[in-house]
Design a protein around this motif. Structure first.
Motif, PDB file in Angstrom:
ATOM      1  N   LEU A 190      -4.636   2.818  11.952  1.00 37.64           N
ATOM      2  CA  LEU A 190      -3.895   4.381  12.355  1.00 37.64           C
ATOM      3  C   LEU A 190      -3.593   4.925  11.257  1.00 37.64           C
ATOM      4  CD1 LEU A 190      -2.179   4.160  15.785  1.00 37.64           C
ATOM      5  CD2 LEU A 190      -4.223   5.555  15.669  1.00 37.64           C
ATOM      6  N   ARG A 191      -3.714   4.447   9.571  1.00 42.42           N
ATOM      7  CA  ARG A 191      -2.691   4.905   8.086  1.00 42.42           C
ATOM      8  C   ARG A 191      -1.321   5.352   8.265  1.00 42.42           C
ATOM      9  NH1 ARG A 191      -8.171   8.607   7.243  1.00 42.42           N
ATOM     10  NH2 ARG A 191     -10.336   6.078   7.842  1.00 42.42           N
ATOM     11  N   LEU A 192      -0.859   4.555   8.667  1.00 48.21           N
ATOM     12  CA  LEU A 192       0.802   5.373   9.307  1.00 48.21           C
ATOM     13  C   LEU A 192       1.597   4.819   7.627  1.00 48.21           C
ATOM     14  CD1 LEU A 192       0.766   3.842  12.296  1.00 48.21           C
ATOM     15  CD2 LEU A 192       1.572   6.320  12.116  1.00 48.21           C
ATOM     16  N   PHE A 193       1.130   4.236   6.885  1.00 44.54           N
ATOM     17  CA  PHE A 193       1.358   3.741   4.974  1.00 44.54           C
ATOM     18  C   PHE A 193       0.612   2.926   4.753  1.00 44.54           C
ATOM     19  CE2 PHE A 193       5.213   2.407   2.167  1.00 44.54           C
ATOM     20  CZ  PHE A 193       5.727   3.788   2.489  1.00 44.54           C
ATOM     21  N   PRO A 194       0.833   3.042   3.267  1.00 42.84           N
ATOM     22  CA  PRO A 194      -0.481   2.599   2.504  1.00 42.84           C
ATOM     23  C   PRO A 194       0.353   0.981   2.301  1.00 42.84           C
ATOM     24  CG  PRO A 194       0.686   4.275   1.147  1.00 42.84           C
ATOM     25  CD  PRO A 194       1.579   4.734   3.005  1.00 42.84           C
ATOM     26  N   MET A 195      -1.092   0.558   2.287  1.00 42.52           N
ATOM     27  CA  MET A 195      -0.899  -1.303   2.740  1.00 42.52           C
ATOM     28  C   MET A 195      -1.606  -1.707   2.562  1.00 42.52           C
ATOM     29  SD  MET A 195      -0.102  -1.622   6.615  1.00 42.52           S
ATOM     30  CE  MET A 195       0.147  -2.857   7.118  1.00 42.52           C
ATOM     31  N   PHE A 196      -1.283  -3.056   2.261  1.00 47.00           N
ATOM     32  CA  PHE A 196      -2.736  -4.483   1.764  1.00 47.00           C
ATOM     33  C   PHE A 196      -2.339  -5.516   2.464  1.00 47.00           C
ATOM     34  CE2 PHE A 196      -4.015  -7.704  -1.240  1.00 47.00           C
ATOM     35  CZ  PHE A 196      -5.447  -7.662  -1.602  1.00 47.00           C
ATOM     36  N   ILE A 197      -3.243  -6.259   3.010  1.00 47.56           N
ATOM     37  CA  ILE A 197      -3.346  -7.045   3.986  1.00 47.56           C
ATOM     38  C   ILE A 197      -3.945  -8.279   3.233  1.00 47.56           C
ATOM     39  CG2 ILE A 197      -3.692  -8.386   6.201  1.00 47.56           C
ATOM     40  CD1 ILE A 197      -3.852  -5.186   7.164  1.00 47.56           C
ATOM     41  N   VAL A 198      -3.968  -9.558   3.193  1.00 48.41           N
ATOM     42  CA  VAL A 198      -4.745 -10.307   2.166  1.00 48.41           C
ATOM     43  C   VAL A 198      -4.295 -11.905   3.401  1.00 48.41           C
ATOM     44  CG1 VAL A 198      -2.684 -10.352   0.489  1.00 48.41           C
ATOM     45  CG2 VAL A 198      -4.907 -11.387   0.515  1.00 48.41           C
ATOM     46  N   CYS A 199      -5.387 -12.221   3.698  1.00 46.06           N
ATOM     47  CA  CYS A 199      -5.170 -13.389   4.102  1.00 46.06           C
ATOM     48  C   CYS A 199      -5.827 -14.799   3.215  1.00 46.06           C
ATOM     49  CB  CYS A 199      -5.980 -13.753   5.565  1.00 46.06           C
ATOM     50  SG  CYS A 199      -6.433 -15.313   5.388  1.00 46.06           S
ATOM     51  N   CYS A 200      -4.196 -15.648   3.153  1.00 47.39           N
ATOM     52  CA  CYS A 200      -5.019 -16.638   2.327  1.00 47.39           C
ATOM     53  C   CYS A 200      -5.313 -18.042   2.959  1.00 47.39           C
ATOM     54  CB  CYS A 200      -4.398 -16.553   0.834  1.00 47.39           C
ATOM     55  SG  CYS A 200      -3.565 -15.709  -0.125  1.00 47.39           S
ATOM     56  N   LYS A 201      -6.308 -18.648   2.594  1.00 47.28           N
ATOM     57  CA  LYS A 201      -6.280 -20.045   3.302  1.00 47.28           C
ATOM     58  C   LYS A 201      -6.574 -21.490   2.162  1.00 47.28           C
ATOM     59  CE  LYS A 201      -9.484 -22.134   6.817  1.00 47.28           C
ATOM     60  NZ  LYS A 201      -9.138 -23.145   7.557  1.00 47.28           N
ATOM     61  N   ASP A 202      -6.353 -21.860   2.301  1.00 50.62           N
ATOM     62  CA  ASP A 202      -6.338 -23.684   1.992  1.00 50.62           C
ATOM     63  C   ASP A 202      -6.149 -23.297   0.223  1.00 50.62           C
ATOM     64  OD1 ASP A 202      -6.502 -24.569   4.047  1.00 50.62           O
ATOM     65  OD2 ASP A 202      -8.316 -24.597   3.757  1.00 50.62           O
ATOM     66  N   SER A 203      -5.463 -22.228  -0.094  1.00 46.35           N
ATOM     67  CA  SER A 203      -4.424 -21.573  -1.435  1.00 46.35           C
ATOM     68  C   SER A 203      -5.781 -20.747  -1.967  1.00 46.35           C
ATOM     69  CB  SER A 203      -4.562 -22.556  -2.469  1.00 46.35           C
ATOM     70  OG  SER A 203      -3.760 -24.079  -2.223  1.00 46.35           O
ATOM     71  N   LYS A 204      -6.328 -20.689  -1.546  1.00 47.73           N
ATOM     72  CA  LYS A 204      -7.947 -19.741  -2.034  1.00 47.73           C
ATOM     73  C   LYS A 204      -7.756 -18.173  -1.382  1.00 47.73           C
ATOM     74  CE  LYS A 204      -9.890 -22.536  -4.368  1.00 47.73           C
ATOM     75  NZ  LYS A 204     -10.318 -22.947  -4.140  1.00 47.73           N
ATOM     76  N   VAL A 205      -7.761 -16.971  -1.613  1.00 44.86           N
ATOM     77  CA  VAL A 205      -7.655 -15.682  -0.811  1.00 44.86           C
ATOM     78  C   VAL A 205      -8.892 -15.611   0.036  1.00 44.86           C
ATOM     79  CG1 VAL A 205      -8.190 -13.386  -1.624  1.00 44.86           C
ATOM     80  CG2 VAL A 205      -6.821 -14.224  -3.244  1.00 44.86           C
ATOM     81  N   LYS A 206      -9.037 -15.379   1.185  1.00 41.43           N
ATOM     82  CA  LYS A 206     -10.016 -15.000   2.200  1.00 41.43           C
ATOM     83  C   LYS A 206     -10.599 -14.107   1.874  1.00 41.43           C
ATOM     84  CE  LYS A 206     -11.326 -17.866   5.928  1.00 41.43           C
ATOM     85  NZ  LYS A 206     -10.885 -17.413   7.350  1.00 41.43           N
ATOM     86  N   TRP A 207     -10.116 -13.081   2.747  1.00 42.47           N
ATOM     87  CA  TRP A 207     -10.584 -11.762   2.416  1.00 42.47           C
ATOM     88  C   TRP A 207      -9.445 -10.797   2.730  1.00 42.47           C
ATOM     89  CZ3 TRP A 207      -7.002  -9.704   6.230  1.00 42.47           C
ATOM     90  CH2 TRP A 207      -6.816 -10.893   8.206  1.00 42.47           C
ATOM     91  N   TYR A 208      -9.167  -9.632   2.350  1.00 44.65           N
ATOM     92  CA  TYR A 208      -8.227  -8.330   2.259  1.00 44.65           C
ATOM     93  C   TYR A 208      -8.821  -7.177   2.791  1.00 44.65           C
ATOM     94  CZ  TYR A 208     -10.084  -7.687  -2.493  1.00 44.65           C
ATOM     95  OH  TYR A 208     -10.804  -7.792  -3.854  1.00 44.65           O
ATOM     96  N   PHE A 209      -7.386  -6.337   2.709  1.00 45.68           N
ATOM     97  CA  PHE A 209      -7.518  -4.820   3.537  1.00 45.68           C
ATOM     98  C   PHE A 209      -7.095  -4.192   2.966  1.00 45.68           C
ATOM     99  CE2 PHE A 209      -9.759  -6.844   7.184  1.00 45.68           C
ATOM    100  CZ  PHE A 209     -10.588  -6.266   7.483  1.00 45.68           C
ATOM    101  N   ARG A 210      -7.724  -3.249   2.361  1.00 41.78           N
ATOM    102  CA  ARG A 210      -6.662  -1.746   1.012  1.00 41.78           C
ATOM    103  C   ARG A 210      -6.682  -0.431   2.230  1.00 41.78           C
ATOM    104  NH1 ARG A 210      -7.911   0.836  -3.006  1.00 41.78           N
ATOM    105  NH2 ARG A 210      -5.638   1.453  -4.512  1.00 41.78           N
ATOM    106  N   SER A 211      -5.132   0.174   2.558  1.00 38.11           N
ATOM    107  CA  SER A 211      -5.441   1.475   2.481  1.00 38.11           C
ATOM    108  C   SER A 211      -5.910   1.835   1.438  1.00 38.11           C
ATOM    109  CB  SER A 211      -4.091   2.238   2.696  1.00 38.11           C
ATOM    110  OG  SER A 211      -3.430   1.213   3.788  1.00 38.11           O
ATOM    111  N   GLU A 212      -6.759   2.829   1.730  1.00 44.48           N
ATOM    112  CA  GLU A 212      -7.273   4.260   0.552  1.00 44.48           C
ATOM    113  C   GLU A 212      -6.410   5.132   0.023  1.00 44.48           C
ATOM    114  OE1 GLU A 212      -9.789   7.215   2.285  1.00 44.48           O
ATOM    115  OE2 GLU A 212     -11.459   5.656   3.001  1.00 44.48           O
TER     116      GLU A 212
END
Ligand SMILES: [Zn+2]
Length: 286
Positions: A190-212
């Motif tokens: 819903l683009r309520l606030f600029p944010m960055f979501i990152v998922c890490c697994k076993d000490s590694k970056v797995k995926w992320y999403f970044r607001s424009e």
């Protein structure tokens, strides 16, 4: 070196990726569909998927189906029936069971899905409520479910004059009876606030999403080690957990040489210990 055949392959791959993504127009359609159902059958009451099933004469049952599926919708003799797997989704009031129910209602309400079920083009829809790669029908049903359980108008209303924080996410998740991850994605969507979501697994970056409109860019690549100085890094390298959001700085996560490194950011971690994963939420401290 790269001939016509290679270019054609790349084009086909891109097309396949595009076909498997929900476009903004489709998302809007699904959101409008969910909003109209809420308006017609629920009004201002608490959103109960069972009520929506009842008014449509869709029958349902909860049972233990081991690990076969989370939910399934079946069409037999002109009637629809929804099965919810309590073994995977928990009790019927749990956020996961509610999301699964919403997902199956999506297969009933989305014309293409319902027609395919009616015509027997698909026998049934065994659905899995996990962050796994999914086909377009499953993505549509997931999106519909999040719009049904967290309708845009209601969700926005709950966020008025409430800045993004771990407490806000908890309160939204409690209010809508949805999981933390579903709530975070709805907030992001819903683009309520600029944010960055990152998922890490076993000490590694797995995926992320970044607001424009999130100010910072160039996070570590997929598969790269979790940065040492991040709050997520504290979990993997020092077994330290934090219940509240912590202040970090942009270069703890990003390597954009043009960025303002003095701008404080918040990092809030959600720990999924059964899979040795951490989901971090990052946003600017205002
Ligand atoms: Zn499904």
């Amino acid at each position: 070196m790269f001939g016509r055949k290679w270019r054609k392959t790349v084009k086909m791959q891109k097309k396949r990726v595009m076909e498997n993504e929900l476009c903004d127009y489709r998302k809007e359609e699904l959101s409008d569909l969910a909003e109209s159902i809420i308006e017609n059958y629920i009004g201002d009451d608490f959103i109960e998927p069972e009520i929506i099933a009842n008014v449509n004469r869709v029958t349902f049952s909860y049972g233990n189906y081991r690990d076969a599926f989370d939910g399934l919708i079946q069409h037999k003799f002109g009637r629809f029936h929804i099965f919810i797997n309590s073994n995977r989704s928990g009790i019927k009031t749990s956020p996961r069971a509610r999301f699964t129910f919403g997902h199956e209602l999506g297969h009933f309400y989305i014309d293409e899905h319902r027609n395919a079920l009616r015509k027997g083009k698909v026998l049934s829809h065994p659905s899995f409520n996990l962050l796994l790669p999914k086909n377009i029908a499953e993505k549509e049903a997931d999106y519909f479910s999040s719009c049904l359980l967290m309708p845009s108008k209601r969700f926005r209303k709950q966020c008025i004059k409430r800045p993004l924080s771990g407490k806000l996410i908890d309160s939204l998740s409690n209010h809508f009876q949805t999981s933390i991850s579903a709530t975070i994605f709805r907030y992001f969507e819903l683009r309520l606030f600029p944010m960055f979501i990152v998922c890490c697994k076993d000490s590694k970056v797995k995926w992320y999403f970044r607001s424009e409109d999130f100010l910072f860019n160039y996070p570590p690549k997929y598969g790269a080690p979790v940065p040492n100085s991040s709050v997520a890094g504290e979990f993997f390298y020092n077994q330290r957990e934090y219940s509240a959001e912590e202040i970090i700085y942009p270069d703890d996560w990003f390597s954009d040489f043009k960025m303002d490194k003095r701008q404080p950011l918040f990092e809030k971690c959600y720990y999924l210990k059964s899979t040795n994963s951490v989901i971090s939420l990052l946003w600017v401290k205002e």
